[in-house]
Design a protein around this motif. Structure first.
Motif, mmCIF file in Angstrom:
data_model
loop_
_atom_site.group_PDB
_atom_site.id
_atom_site.type_symbol
_atom_site.label_atom_id
_atom_site.label_comp_id
_atom_site.label_asym_id
_atom_site.label_seq_id
_atom_site.Cartn_x
_atom_site.Cartn_y
_atom_site.Cartn_z
ATOM 1 N N SER B 183 0.827 -1.205 0.000
ATOM 2 C CA SER B 183 0.000 0.000 0.000
ATOM 3 C C SER B 183 0.859 1.253 0.000
ATOM 4 C CB SER B 183 -0.873 0.035 1.249
ATOM 5 O OG SER B 183 -1.554 -1.173 1.385
ATOM 6 N N ILE B 185 1.861 4.746 0.989
ATOM 7 C CA ILE B 185 1.486 5.626 2.087
ATOM 8 C C ILE B 185 2.403 6.835 2.091
ATOM 9 C CG2 ILE B 185 0.541 3.751 3.490
ATOM 10 C CD1 ILE B 185 3.014 3.830 5.207
ATOM 11 N N ASN B 186 2.032 7.831 2.857
ATOM 12 C CA ASN B 186 2.813 9.061 2.934
ATOM 13 C C ASN B 186 4.199 8.767 3.508
ATOM 14 O OD1 ASN B 186 3.844 11.600 3.891
ATOM 15 N ND2 ASN B 186 1.780 12.407 3.658
ATOM 16 N N ASP B 446 -0.515 6.659 15.196
ATOM 17 C CA ASP B 446 -0.577 6.313 13.782
ATOM 18 C C ASP B 446 -1.012 4.864 13.618
ATOM 19 O OD1 ASP B 446 0.455 8.772 13.241
ATOM 20 O OD2 ASP B 446 2.514 8.076 12.962
ATOM 21 N N ILE B 448 -1.310 2.090 10.569
ATOM 22 C CA ILE B 448 -1.052 1.771 9.164
ATOM 23 C C ILE B 448 -1.549 0.348 8.968
ATOM 24 C CG2 ILE B 448 0.708 1.530 7.377
ATOM 25 C CD1 ILE B 448 2.607 3.117 9.218
ATOM 26 N N ASN B 450 -3.598 -2.763 6.260
ATOM 27 C CA ASN B 450 -4.350 -3.178 5.084
ATOM 28 C C ASN B 450 -4.925 -4.561 5.276
ATOM 29 O OD1 ASN B 450 -2.413 -5.147 4.214
ATOM 30 N ND2 ASN B 450 -1.206 -3.518 3.277
ATOM 31 N N SER B 468 -6.577 -0.408 2.091
ATOM 32 C CA SER B 468 -5.559 0.004 3.039
ATOM 33 C C SER B 468 -5.879 1.381 3.573
ATOM 34 C CB SER B 468 -4.183 -0.013 2.389
ATOM 35 O OG SER B 468 -4.185 0.786 1.248
ATOM 36 N N THR B 470 -4.287 4.619 6.272
ATOM 37 C CA THR B 470 -3.412 5.172 7.303
ATOM 38 C C THR B 470 -4.251 6.192 8.049
ATOM 39 O OG1 THR B 470 -2.605 6.849 5.781
ATOM 40 C CG2 THR B 470 -1.244 4.903 6.048
ATOM 41 N N ASN B 513 -6.404 11.093 7.503
ATOM 42 C CA ASN B 513 -6.514 9.700 7.097
ATOM 43 C C ASN B 513 -6.428 9.581 5.587
ATOM 44 O OD1 ASN B 513 -9.127 9.841 5.874
ATOM 45 N ND2 ASN B 513 -10.050 9.703 7.892
ATOM 46 N N ARG B 514 -6.075 8.413 5.175
ATOM 47 C CA ARG B 514 -5.971 8.142 3.753
ATOM 48 C C ARG B 514 -6.488 6.723 3.567
ATOM 49 N NH1 ARG B 514 -0.848 9.314 -0.195
ATOM 50 N NH2 ARG B 514 -0.292 7.152 -0.337
ATOM 51 N N ARG B 541 -8.602 6.444 -4.162
ATOM 52 C CA ARG B 541 -8.038 6.907 -2.898
ATOM 53 C C ARG B 541 -8.649 8.233 -2.489
ATOM 54 N NH1 ARG B 541 -2.190 8.474 -3.498
ATOM 55 N NH2 ARG B 541 -1.854 6.247 -3.523
ATOM 56 N N THR B 543 -7.784 11.249 0.451
ATOM 57 C CA THR B 543 -6.892 11.724 1.502
ATOM 58 C C THR B 543 -7.566 12.901 2.191
ATOM 59 O OG1 THR B 543 -5.070 11.143 0.071
ATOM 60 C CG2 THR B 543 -4.536 12.490 1.965
#
Lengths: 107, 1030
Positions: B183, B185-186, B446, B448, B450, B468, B470, B513-514, B541, B543
């Motif tokens: 996935s 992610i940032n 945090d 994270i 999936n 997924s 975050t 969140n994303r 997606r 964000t």
């Protein structure tokens, strides 16, 4: 086999959801909710600051023009704007704070 | 080995017992060198029953006598083993290619290295965590070519900047994408990952490797695969403790001859001033001298007037980092389970700074026939408590005059010389008190994770859906204690705050969140001599983030840090952002007879950040590879050459550097408004451009990979060239428009380089002693081809510029006025002073041109020594820290010629005929406050401009695996090891760089290359680790 069918239906459903959500309106979220923008600002909101700024400029920032145009002439023993009057415009011109702001020695 | 195996096979064949009963068969799969093969497939021939081996090559499967186990692994020849009476089988596979390890490519697709037309580097957990790094990115330094991880500061938050293959955007993001367990992610989440949870890191070095990620992958991708736990007979529990100490390595070079003062006498000698923080005073003479003013009770604080060495270093603590880890690894042929907890506490070198991070991870999966489901979740809770001194504290410490016994000022609460009523210096606070008064505390949580489901209806088709997310919440509270002075102090001192100050507080919280869904169908089938692999997928997606912040000044009740405890208006701020992305992507790769491969990729993105009518962009790519050792039989049979591959790739990707809501110009409340109830708005500086396009990055890559003598010696080389067009840059416009700058697609530049990786495994092998060595070299160069029309340069911040015909970025600095013919500094023949050049001059690049990484490990009888060293060079740094220290007169340059009049070195003056004549006798009129302290010296940036080259001993690890007999022969404790760890123990840099670590910068953005006093001093880290596996 039943499982396969179920999965396939789910997969198909997912694709349809995605496809249907791909409409243009789904992307139409890029409107700034944090600041005023050109579409919702009105002249009456901008005018006070514009007036203030104009007044500030005219009263405090046009001195250099006066110097250059020769409207102002300082006395022989008083030279507050030597750099400007001698056209000594180098990289240091207008640099009031030497070094980092906040580190100017008080006193 | 082969003999034993054939013997084993014979044994197996001749001892077949006709017991048609299922039983558990265990075994280990190894390669022909005896190293275990992880993830090898073990199936029972003629059935769909099967499993894969774990990380140590172990498998476990239910079978009956007479069954045939079909064992295969990528890069190895398939083998059949008949099940006989034995319950345990060790199987060795002959390899077909050089690198047995499969490579995780874009979207988690695993491939053999020979199939790839682009560069992917792999770092295993053992290499990543050998020096027990707390952040994953620091464990990658020096280990692969093309990667540049810059630690721009240290302390409890080590800021890093990660760049793969140089830069592709002049003003936008150049850092890679982070992908964890498939996935994207940032990148900021990289600091929430427990490095010990990482199975391996695959680095997709450029846009070619990351073509399927489209614009997000244009800067390369760091693909992190976490440990999943698999096929073991028994759960394995691993416990470890790492304790690391951090000590200041060095401070900038300071002058040690002069004490406090800010003026000079008629002879040009400094005059002592007991209340001054500047050190332009008299020469040290060792006599007892009053420091500060006479106190209210009439006491005087006297110290010997001589330099106190190491006083400033002693201000900093020994930082302590304690990492405690526990992990559980379990699973069988149908399921996998991994659980881990890590607690990391850090006490920084700055007194009272501390942080803590606790990470939990659960990875689990289960196979039900053709369906495999899995979930990977990690939760990280982090807290910090640091000083937010506006000074910063480092500045207060470092400009303290040399005779001041700084560490005696620790007890600032006790009335006396350390108390703020009597502190010697009026202008700057006691750093001990200041770091207590200004605190920032915060917490972040945090998540994270999936969940993925794989459905494999046929052997050649796989359908994957992965959701997924975050989620992160953070809150922070910054507080400033008020300060009260005695009446005596107020009337006698020139207090910079003007007197008593009340406390203030600010409190912020943010949530982000994303969420994304990926649906990917993969197809893999043989058609005659052809192998077709195809992939089609979709990503959706969203964000979202929200920030709220409130602040209040003039706190009424002292030390009650709540916004409601204030007088006057509170400050308040709110922001919200949301963006959406939909992608469709696909690839088709064709393999011919397992030696020629070509892959076509395409991706289309619809991005809500772009104009609504123009938000769809297509990014194509192609790559190809040829395995010569498979293609040409004579080469394949060669005893010397074991692997040879050629590769080439091209792709075009965008770089969407438009921020959310950046298409419309904004208006904000101007300073001084609202005036009563009258609002006053003014336009922002930048006029928005609603027709911005993504920046276009075209990447070319080619190279070869060679391996000799069964992979003992291997050498990879790659060349990349990136054309970066349509760069989004701000252009200054007439202020008559109401704005000062506009954004447009204009500039272009190229970026190219070579990468070489050399591995000698082993370099030397003598009995039980082995010595492995690997080295990598990266070169990177860029050139700006166009900025915009006749405009040839653009400032990107600090002293970094984009200049046509020069590398991105190039320093542009204030220099002395020089004789153009000789480069010598022109002085005034009357005063002896040099003057500054009226125009800034172009100097060297800010990004390294060469990076060399050297890795070596020596093994003998369980004892291992691992060393990683790194060189970076070809770039330059502007140490603005030197200029700041020059202001206070503590920098070593400020004591040039003991502040006595001197002939400015290498100078010339104009004689009466207008010719430049070498100056040998005209001295500067005053070498004290009028020259070395004056702006003309300190603001001449080239005085503090040096090469940023360095060699660093990044990691030294000495570890010992305790012999089995010491730990009860593996009954309870399976494995135990102890190690000594050192990081950044040594640094070599040119003698001109006397200030700080040249890797440091006051930013992690594109304008690195400038250091200031906002960083803490460079440190060395050393400690130990104990690891026990049950």
């Amino acid at each position: 086999m039943k499982l396969i069918n179920k999965r396939m239906i789910m997969g198909a459903l997912l694709i349809t959801t995605i496809a249907s959500s791909c409409k243009k309106s789904w992307f139409d979220i890029n409107r700034n909710p944090n600041s005023a923008v050109e579409t919702n600002i009105t002249p009456d909101l901008v005018a006070p600051q514009a007036l203030l700024n104009t007044a500030n400029r005219a009263s405090t920032s046009f001195g250099y023009l006066g110097n250059w145009l020769g409207f102002w002439c300082p006395a022989a023993n008083y030279a507050p704007n030597v750099d400007e009057q001698s056209y000594n415009i180098n990289t240091q011109f207008g640099a009031y704070s030497s070094g980092r702001p906040g580190f100017i020695q008080p006193g | 080995m082969r003999k034993i195996l054939s013997l084993l096979a014979v044994l197996v064949l001749f001892t077949v017992l006709a017991i048609a009963q299922n039983r558990v068969i265990t075994g280990q799969v190894k390669d022909d060198k005896g190293d275990p093969i992880p993830f090898a497939s073990v199936t029972i021939k003629g059935s769909n029953k099967g499993t894969t081996t774990d990380q140590n090559g172990n498998f476990r499967i239910e079978a009956k006598s007479g069954d045939v186990l079909l064992i295969s692994a990528v890069g190895s020849k398939e083998r059949e083993v008949a099940v006989g009476s034995s319950n345990s089988y060790n199987v060795a596979l002959d390899k077909t290619g050089n690198l047995q390890e499969v490579v995780v490519t874009a979207l988690g697709v695993t491939k053999q290295p020979k199939e790839l037309g682009y560069s992917v580097a792999r770092v295993k957990n053992s290499e990543l965590t050998q020096a027990k790094v707390t952040n994953l990115q620091n464990g990658l330094v020096g280990k692969v070519s093309g990667l540049n991880v810059t630690t721009t500061n240290n302390g409890v938050f080590a800021n890093t900047r990660i760049v793969l293959r140089g830069i592709r955007s002049l003003t936008g993001n150049n850092q890679p994408l982070l992908v964890v367990d498939g996935s994207p992610i940032n990148l900021n989440f990289i600091n929430s990952i427990n490095p010990n949870d990482v199975e391996n890191v695959n680095i997709l070095k450029g846009a070619n490797a990351a073509a399927l990620y489209g614009p997000e992958g244009v800067n390369g991708v760091i693909v992190v695969t976490t440990k999943k736990g698999s096929g073991r007979s028994k759960p394995q529990i691993s416990v470890s403790n790492t304790t690391l100490f951090e000590k200041v390595a060095f401070l900038p070079r300071l002058q040690t001859s002069f004490g406090s003062g800010s003026s000079y006498d008629s002879f040009g000698d400094g005059i002592y001033d007991p209340i001054e923080n500047q050190t332009w005073g008299a020469k040290f003479d060792g006599r007892d001298t009053i420091l500060g003013r006479v106190m209210e009770n009439g006491d005087e604080f006297k110290v010997p007037y001589s330099y106190l060495p190491n006083e400033k270093t002693k201000f900093f603590n020994t930082g302590i980092t304690i990492q405690n880890d526990i992990s559980l690894n379990a699973g069988d042929d149908k399921s996998n389970f991994y659980l881990s907890v890590q607690d990391l506490t850090t006490k920084g070198i700055v007194p009272d700074d501390e942080s803590r991070r606790t990470t939990f991870r659960i990875n689990a999966g289960k196979t039900y026939g053709k369906v495999k489901i899995g979930a990977n979740v990690s939760y990280t809770a982090a807290t910090y408590d640091v000083t937010t001194s506006p000074g910063p504290v480092y500045w207060y410490v470092i400009n303290t005059p040399g005779q001041v016994p700084l560490t005696k000022y620790k007890n600032f609460n006790v009335p006396g010389f350390a108390d703020h009523n009597s502190y010697f210096n009026d202008y700057y606070p006691n750093p001990y008190e200041d770091l207590r008064r200004y605190r920032g505390k915060g917490r972040s949580d945090d998540l994270i994770g999936n969940i993925e489901a794989n459905f494999k209806p046929f052997k050649w088709l796989n359908i994957l859906n992965r959701v997924s997310a975050t989620l992160s919440t953070a809150s922070n509270k910054n507080s400033t204690e008020g300060i009260n002075y005695t009446q005596f102090s107020i009337s006698n001192r020139s207090i910079s705050s003007g007197g008593n100050v009340r406390g203030s507080v600010s409190d912020g919280s943010s949530i982000g969140n994303r969420v994304q869904n990926e649906f990917i169908v993969t197809f893999d089938k043989e058609f005659g001599s052809f192998n077709v692999k195809a992939l089609a997928g979709n990503l959706v997606r969203q964000t979202y983030s929200k920030n709220v912040f409130v602040s209040g000044n003039n706190l009424v009740v002292p030390n009650l840090f709540n916004v409601s405890n204030r007088t006057g208006e509170p400050g308040a701020f709110e922001s919200f952002s949301r963006s959406r992305l939909v992608s469709g992507f696909g690839s088709v790769s064709l393999g011919f007879k397992d030696w020629a491969f070509v892959e076509f990729t395409g991706r289309n993105d619809w991005d809500s950040r772009l104009p609504l009518d123009n938000n769809s962009y297509f990014y194509p790519g192609v790559n190809a590879s040829v395995s010569l050792t498979d293609a040409i039989e004579a080469l394949g049979n060669s005893k010397v050459l074991s692997y040879a591959k050629l590769k080439a790739a091209w792709n075009k990707a965008g770089n969407v550097n438009a921020g959310i809501y950046s298409l419309e110009s904004t208006f904000g409340s101007a300073g001084g408004f609202p005036y009563g109830s009258l609002p006053g708005y003014s336009a922002g500086n930048t006029i928005a451009n609603s027709v911005l396009r993504p920046e276009v990055v075209e990447s070319y890559e080619t190279g070869f990979e060679l391996a000799f003598m069964d992979g003992r010696f291997s050498f990879d080389a790659a060349y990349y060239y990136q054309n970066n067009n349509d760069q989004i840059i701000p252009i200054q416009i007439s202020q008559g428009t109401g704005y000062t700058s506009a954004l447009l697609n204009a500039a272009r530049f190229y970026n190219k380089g070579f990468e070489f990786d050399l591995r000698l495994t082993p370099l030397l092998k003598l009995g039980k002693f082995t010595w492995n060595f690997s080295g990598n070299l990266t070169t990177n160069d860029s050139k700006v081809q166009e900025v915009y029309g006749d405009l040839n340069e653009l400032s990107v911040g600090n002293t970094s510029y984009v200049i046509k015909g020069y590398p991105a970025y190039t320093h542009k600095l204030v220099d002395w006025l020089r004789d153009p013919a000789t480069g010598k500094v022109v002085i005034d023949p009357i005063s002896g002073y040099p003057s500054q050049s009226p125009t800034n001059a172009i100097f060297g690049r800010t990004n390294p041109k060469y990076i060399v990484g050297l890795n070596t490990d020596l093994n003998w009888n369980g004892l291992t020594l691992k060393v990683v060293a790194e060189y970076r060079g070809g770039n330059y740094i502007y140490n603005s820290i030197g200029s700041s220290l020059g202001f206070t007169g503590i920098d070593y340059l400020s004591a040039t010629n003991a502040r006595q009049r001197f002939v400015f070195p290498n100078s010339v003056y104009k004689d009466n005929s207008g010719k430049f004549v070498d100056n040998t006798n005209i001295v500067v009129t005053n070498a004290h406050y009028d020259f070395l302290q004056a702006g003309r010296f300190r603001n001449t940036q080239t005085n503090y401009y040096t090469s940023a080259a360095f060699w660093k001993l990044r990691e030294v690890v000495l570890s010992y695996d305790l012999p089995q007999r010491w730990i009860g022969n593996g009954k309870v404790i399976k494995k135990a090891s102890v190690s000594l760890i050192g990081r950044n123990l040594l640094m070599f840099r040119p003698s001109t760089n006397q200030w700080t670590d040249p890797e440091f910068a006051n930013t992690t953005n594109n304008d690195i290359g400038t250091t200031d006093i906002g960083q803490t001093p460079p440190t060395r880290i050393f400690g130990f680790n104990v690891n026990v596996t049950f």
